[in-house]
Scaffold this motif. Structure first.
Motif, mmCIF file in Angstrom:
data_model
loop_
_atom_site.group_PDB
_atom_site.id
_atom_site.type_symbol
_atom_site.label_atom_id
_atom_site.label_comp_id
_atom_site.label_asym_id
_atom_site.label_seq_id
_atom_site.Cartn_x
_atom_site.Cartn_y
_atom_site.Cartn_z
ATOM 1 N N ARG A 94 0.832 -1.202 0.000
ATOM 2 C CA ARG A 94 0.000 0.000 0.000
ATOM 3 C C ARG A 94 0.870 1.256 0.000
ATOM 4 O O ARG A 94 0.564 2.232 -0.706
ATOM 5 C CB ARG A 94 -0.911 -0.003 1.236
ATOM 6 C CG ARG A 94 -1.881 1.171 1.287
ATOM 7 C CD ARG A 94 -2.861 1.027 2.416
ATOM 8 N NE ARG A 94 -2.195 0.955 3.711
ATOM 9 C CZ ARG A 94 -2.819 0.775 4.866
ATOM 10 N NH1 ARG A 94 -4.137 0.591 4.874
ATOM 11 N NH2 ARG A 94 -2.155 0.716 5.999
ATOM 12 N N ARG A 95 1.968 1.232 0.748
ATOM 13 C CA ARG A 95 2.871 2.387 0.778
ATOM 14 C C ARG A 95 3.520 2.611 -0.589
ATOM 15 O O ARG A 95 3.596 3.739 -1.080
ATOM 16 C CB ARG A 95 3.956 2.170 1.838
ATOM 17 C CG ARG A 95 4.971 3.309 1.931
ATOM 18 C CD ARG A 95 6.057 2.976 2.939
ATOM 19 N NE ARG A 95 6.801 1.781 2.577
ATOM 20 C CZ ARG A 95 7.763 1.758 1.659
ATOM 21 N NH1 ARG A 95 8.090 2.875 0.995
ATOM 22 N NH2 ARG A 95 8.387 0.634 1.390
ATOM 23 N N LYS A 96 3.956 1.520 -1.228
ATOM 24 C CA LYS A 96 4.602 1.645 -2.537
ATOM 25 C C LYS A 96 3.605 2.106 -3.600
ATOM 26 O O LYS A 96 3.956 2.894 -4.483
ATOM 27 C CB LYS A 96 5.225 0.307 -2.935
ATOM 28 C CG LYS A 96 6.427 -0.080 -2.089
ATOM 29 C CD LYS A 96 6.960 -1.465 -2.445
ATOM 30 C CE LYS A 96 8.146 -1.827 -1.568
ATOM 31 N NZ LYS A 96 8.660 -3.184 -1.854
ATOM 32 N N LEU A 97 2.377 1.605 -3.509
ATOM 33 C CA LEU A 97 1.357 2.036 -4.460
ATOM 34 C C LEU A 97 1.043 3.511 -4.289
ATOM 35 O O LEU A 97 0.882 4.249 -5.269
ATOM 36 C CB LEU A 97 0.095 1.197 -4.278
ATOM 37 C CG LEU A 97 -1.057 1.478 -5.255
ATOM 38 C CD1 LEU A 97 -0.614 1.242 -6.688
ATOM 39 C CD2 LEU A 97 -2.273 0.608 -4.920
ATOM 40 N N SER A 98 0.966 3.948 -3.046
ATOM 41 C CA SER A 98 0.725 5.361 -2.771
ATOM 42 C C SER A 98 1.861 6.229 -3.319
ATOM 43 O O SER A 98 1.613 7.279 -3.911
ATOM 44 C CB SER A 98 0.577 5.576 -1.263
ATOM 45 O OG SER A 98 0.444 6.948 -0.967
ATOM 46 N N LEU A 99 3.098 5.763 -3.146
ATOM 47 C CA LEU A 99 4.253 6.501 -3.657
ATOM 48 C C LEU A 99 4.187 6.602 -5.185
ATOM 49 O O LEU A 99 4.454 7.666 -5.765
ATOM 50 C CB LEU A 99 5.540 5.793 -3.239
ATOM 51 C CG LEU A 99 6.853 6.497 -3.588
ATOM 52 C CD1 LEU A 99 7.056 7.718 -2.702
ATOM 53 C CD2 LEU A 99 8.027 5.537 -3.434
ATOM 54 N N ALA A 100 3.815 5.494 -5.835
ATOM 55 C CA ALA A 100 3.718 5.489 -7.298
ATOM 56 C C ALA A 100 2.608 6.414 -7.780
ATOM 57 O O ALA A 100 2.750 7.077 -8.823
ATOM 58 C CB ALA A 100 3.472 4.067 -7.794
ATOM 59 N N GLN A 101 1.519 6.492 -7.046
ATOM 60 C CA GLN A 101 0.408 7.363 -7.435
ATOM 61 C C GLN A 101 0.757 8.832 -7.244
ATOM 62 O O GLN A 101 0.424 9.670 -8.082
ATOM 63 C CB GLN A 101 -0.843 6.988 -6.635
ATOM 64 C CG GLN A 101 -1.434 5.639 -7.021
ATOM 65 C CD GLN A 101 -2.451 5.129 -6.029
ATOM 66 O OE1 GLN A 101 -2.478 5.560 -4.869
ATOM 67 N NE2 GLN A 101 -3.291 4.192 -6.467
ATOM 68 N N VAL A 102 1.447 9.133 -6.160
ATOM 69 C CA VAL A 102 1.840 10.522 -5.900
ATOM 70 C C VAL A 102 2.812 11.023 -6.967
ATOM 71 O O VAL A 102 2.753 12.181 -7.386
ATOM 72 C CB VAL A 102 2.477 10.644 -4.494
ATOM 73 C CG1 VAL A 102 3.157 12.000 -4.315
ATOM 74 C CG2 VAL A 102 1.416 10.439 -3.421
ATOM 75 N N HIS A 103 3.692 10.130 -7.434
ATOM 76 C CA HIS A 103 4.713 10.513 -8.410
ATOM 77 C C HIS A 103 4.362 10.010 -9.816
ATOM 78 O O HIS A 103 5.243 9.746 -10.628
ATOM 79 C CB HIS A 103 6.077 9.961 -7.982
ATOM 80 C CG HIS A 103 6.579 10.542 -6.699
ATOM 81 N ND1 HIS A 103 6.286 9.992 -5.477
ATOM 82 C CD2 HIS A 103 7.344 11.638 -6.450
ATOM 83 C CE1 HIS A 103 6.855 10.724 -4.527
ATOM 84 N NE2 HIS A 103 7.496 11.724 -5.085
#
Length: 290
Positions: A94-103
């Motif tokens: 979930r953290r990595k997906l959030s990072l990918a969505q933000v960037h």
């Protein structure tokens, strides 16, 4: 497989902090999920996992059967350990997906591009790979520091423009009818011309990169010969003595002059090839996409 036929690699904005770039680069499948709009499932209730061990433990207490109580506690412990491991993986994903969505605007994946744009980006990456892998680059005979800064930026600029062009190609194909009514061809033509002009500009940019790479490869070959010649040059007195000892004087002088002339010729070729590579780099830098 011919590397030129392979899809392009992931491209990340070189201005991103290194720790974020490393994180994004390590999880390409997460980037694809983010691009497709995937979301993590937050409806699962972990309490459901403990129903069976809880039931066994309660039944053991009510009936006084120690076996059921121990079995319930054992199953509960196993479930707890598995849940902790799954929860850790879930939170990490979930953290990595959030990072990918933000960037999301700071990387380009192959799936962002249509096939022609994929192949054009791959050509650009191949050209940069050839430059960075060259001995003249590694030995600092061309502007290695400039290459390390400008070439990743160049790839990024090309990649994000190709992503935009691919998106507009797709949109254009959906909006423009296959068979236009008579008299409306000219009304649609400026939009098609705009896409063609963007493609032509990007193709020209990639050809500039390839021209630079070809000059670097040429310089590399001459540099390789130059280094071999330098190793032989150290032995020139031995060759000269061999000729002087075994050949008539007039012929000996001619052979000795040929050795010297050949060394000078290869050195001149090497210097010219390095100059041409630098000039090609200069042309690239003087007309940046940025």
């Amino acid at each position: 497989m011919d590397p030129r036929a392979l899809p392009p690699r992931l491209v990340i904005d070189p201005s991103l902090p290194p720790e974020i770039s490393v994180e994004l680069r390590s999880t390409p499948h997460i980037l694809r999920k983010a691009r497709s709009g995937a979301r993590m499932d937050t409806t699962k209730n972990p309490a459901v996992l403990f129903i069976l061990p809880g039931f066994l433990a309660m039944l053991g207490l009510m009936t006084g059967m120690e076996g059921l109580l121990i079995a319930g506690m054992g199953v509960g412990l196993i479930v707890l350990i598995r849940w902790m491991a799954m929860d850790s993986t879930y939170r990490s994903t979930r953290r990595k997906l959030s990072l990918a969505q933000v960037h999301a605007n700071y990387y380009v994946i192959p799936e962002d591009l249509d096939y022609p744009c994929q192949m054009l980006l791959r050509r650009a990456q191949n050209a940069v790979d050839a430059i960075m892998a060259s001995r003249v680059h590694k030995d600092g005979l061309i502007d290695s520091i400039e290459n390390q800064v400008s070439l990743p930026e160049e790839i990024w600029q090309i990649a994000q423009r190709l992503r935009r062009l691919s998106s507009m190609h797709s949109e254009h194909g959906k909006l423009v009818p296959r068979e236009l009514p008579p008299g409306l061809e000219d009304a649609f033509k400026p939009y098609s011309s705009a896409l063609d002009a963007a493609w032509t500009s990007l193709s020209r940019r990639v050809r500039h990169l390839e021209k630079y790479a070809k000059q670097v490869i040429k310089a590399d070959r001459v540099y390789h010969a130059h280094r071999r010649l330098e190793a032989l040059a150290a032995k020139t007195p031995e060759y000269q003595q061999l000729i002087a000892d075994t050949v008539r004087d007039d012929l000996a002088h001619q052979r000795i002059r040929e050795l010297a002339d050949q060394a000078a010729h290869v050195r001149k070729l090497f210097e010219e090839s390095i100059l041409q590579a630098r000039q090609a780099a200069g042309e690239l830098i003087r007309s940046p996409l940025t």
